[in-house]
Design a protein around this motif. Structure first.
Motif, PDB file in Angstrom:
ATOM      1  N   LYS A  43      43.282  39.784  34.007  1.00 33.87           N
ATOM      2  CA  LYS A  43      43.024  39.126  35.267  1.00 33.87           C
ATOM      3  C   LYS A  43      41.604  39.955  35.702  1.00 33.87           C
ATOM      4  N   PHE A  44      41.209  40.966  35.119  1.00 35.17           N
ATOM      5  CA  PHE A  44      39.825  41.536  35.234  1.00 35.17           C
ATOM      6  C   PHE A  44      38.817  41.268  34.090  1.00 35.17           C
ATOM      7  N   GLY A 103      40.048  47.993  35.352  1.00 32.30           N
ATOM      8  CA  GLY A 103      40.772  46.830  34.656  1.00 32.30           C
ATOM      9  C   GLY A 103      41.848  46.912  34.321  1.00 32.30           C
ATOM     10  N   ASP A 104      42.807  47.979  34.947  1.00 29.13           N
ATOM     11  CA  ASP A 104      44.286  48.283  34.664  1.00 29.13           C
ATOM     12  C   ASP A 104      45.011  48.532  35.721  1.00 29.13           C
ATOM     13  N   HIS A 105      45.936  47.849  36.136  1.00 29.10           N
ATOM     14  CA  HIS A 105      46.904  48.290  37.111  1.00 29.10           C
ATOM     15  C   HIS A 105      47.276  49.750  37.363  1.00 29.10           C
ATOM     16  N   LEU A 127      44.604  51.941  38.364  1.00 28.90           N
ATOM     17  CA  LEU A 127      44.276  51.749  39.631  1.00 28.90           C
ATOM     18  C   LEU A 127      45.306  52.374  40.596  1.00 28.90           C
ATOM     19  N   GLU A 128      46.585  52.211  39.993  1.00 25.16           N
ATOM     20  CA  GLU A 128      47.661  53.118  41.093  1.00 25.16           C
ATOM     21  C   GLU A 128      47.464  54.747  41.108  1.00 25.16           C
ATOM     22  N   GLN A 133      38.117  47.717  40.489  1.00 29.11           N
ATOM     23  CA  GLN A 133      38.941  46.823  39.837  1.00 29.11           C
ATOM     24  C   GLN A 133      38.225  46.178  38.649  1.00 29.11           C
ATOM     25  N   GLN A 170      32.430  46.470  48.191  1.00 28.00           N
ATOM     26  CA  GLN A 170      32.944  45.208  48.175  1.00 28.00           C
ATOM     27  C   GLN A 170      31.914  44.289  47.826  1.00 28.00           C
ATOM     28  N   LEU A 188      36.865  39.986  43.123  1.00 30.93           N
ATOM     29  CA  LEU A 188      37.563  41.110  43.115  1.00 30.93           C
ATOM     30  C   LEU A 188      36.522  42.343  43.186  1.00 30.93           C
ATOM     31  N   ASP A 239      45.083  55.112  43.736  1.00 29.13           N
ATOM     32  CA  ASP A 239      45.539  55.034  45.113  1.00 29.13           C
ATOM     33  C   ASP A 239      46.641  56.007  45.505  1.00 29.13           C
TER      34      ASP A 239
END
Length: 378
Positions: free
Chosen positions: A154-155, A342-344, A347-348, A338, A325, A334, A351
């Motif tokens: 996705k990234f 490049g990795d959920h 990224l968590e 992100q 942004q 994106l 957050d």
């Protein structure tokens, strides 16, 4: 196969290079190739032939007089400019890739090389003549250390090839040979020796304007993440990526300093300072920040530091810290952070929903797997 044997038989040579390819026979390598074997086409990556241009600045206006050699820019105004057309490659029998990487997947030079290799592969699939691929033995100045996790599809972008770790630990020919096999590219691929097996760190030619020293390569993987934030990554100073900060950071805050230094103790230290970027983010403004000093460069995990840095500054300055942004390296769907992370899972962590120990364990696992996958490449 010896380099001279391959090159002496070449009748139409193209070359992807820049000023970082210097020293073979005491000159820029493209000049030596041009003089001794003939150079039909010279392909330029981001930043231009002599690293004249800053990041994300089109090179479409650059002009060079290299006699009969045609100069083609592979970092122009559109995403299409990043890939050479099949027609441009079809009249070449040899394509030399001789350029310095700094060991991180965001660094665009080897992505440009991959795009050229994929274009040559498309010629092959159509039954057309394709050039041999010759890659110089340019070593990885950041060394064999591996950091990070595979980039999720996705990234995928110009600053990240799918499946590649943040810090790959391979030489330029090693990573490109891995790409050849991983993407099933039908190419004649050769490594050629243009650099001595051993070279001094003092023989350093900046591959791009913001990699001024070899030490920059050891911190780049983690500090490049700041490009996705409103923190200055030190562009506009003499030590980019080794210096970072923002106008809202209080460099005298001992609690902040202790928090930033609490991981990887004894491996690095932060020197509090103030600086004024001459261009780029916060140009002309006084920034509070730090210079990162490495006590043990080969043990420093730059990515973990970069992630910890961003999360800490978000916690200390929730009303001032921002993720940027807008378009970044030809993608606008994106945010930059992100595309870079490049990795959920990682990224968590940014957050606040993952702990440092969780991502540390996670990265140890992904790094071991990458080492196994790439064990036959160097």
């Amino acid at each position: 196969m010896k380099k001279n044997k391959i090159l002496s038989g070449a009748k139409s040579i193209g070359m992807l290079t820049n000023q970082s390819a210097y020293g073979w026979k005491g000159d820029y390598h493209f000049k030596t190739i041009q003089k001794e074997f003939g150079l039909k086409k010279l392909f330029l990556p981001e930043h231009g032939l002599f690293a004249e241009l800053q990041d994300q600045v089109s090179g479409s206006g650059l002009l060079y007089d290299l006699g009969d050699t045609e100069v083609l820019n592979l970092y122009g105004d559109t995403e299409e400019s990043l890939t050479p057309t099949e027609d441009v490659l079809s009249d070449l029998d040899t394509f030399i890739i001789d350029i310095r990487d700094v060991g991180a997947r965001y660094y665009t030079f080897l992505t440009t090389a991959l795009y050229a290799m994929q274009a040559a592969d498309r010629l092959s699939k159509k039954g057309k003549s394709k050039p041999k691929i010759l890659v110089s033995n340019a070593k990885n100045p950041a060394g064999p250390r591996v950091e990070g996790s595979p980039l999720e599809k996705k990234f995928s972008s110009f600053v990240g090839v799918e499946g590649t770790l943040h810090r790959h630990g391979l030489s330029a020919p090693g990573l490109l040979e891995y790409y050849k096999d991983h993407f099933n590219l039908n190419l004649e691929f050769y490594r050629i020796d243009l650099y001595p097996k051993k070279s001094s760190e003092f023989l350093w030619v900046p591959p791009s304007p913001n990699i001024p020293a070899q030490t920059t390569c050891f911190v780049y993987t983690g500090l490049c993440l700041l490009e996705g934030t409103n923190l200055s990554e030190g562009r506009g100073t003499t030590r980019p990526f080794e210096t970072f900060g923002a106008p809202y950071i209080n460099d005298l805050d001992k609690a902040l300093l202790e928090k930033l230094e609490e991981k990887q103790k004894g491996v690095f230290r932060l020197r509090p300072l103030k600086f004024i970027p001459t261009f780029h983010k916060h140009s002309g403004k006084v920034c509070g920040g730090y210079q990162i000093l490495l006590d043990k460069p080969k043990k420093f995990h730059s990515l973990l530091f970069g992630l910890h840095l961003i999360r800490t500054l978000r916690e200390f300055y929730p009303n001032q810290f921002e993720f940027l942004q807008g378009p970044y390296e030809f993608r606008s769907d994106l945010p930059a952070i992100q595309l870079l992370v490049g990795d959920h899972f990682l990224l968590e962590y940014l957050d606040g929903s993952r702990s440092y120990s969780e991502i540390k364990d996670y990265l140890e696992d992904t790094e071991k797997k990458w080492k196994k996958v790439t064990k036959n490449y160097d």
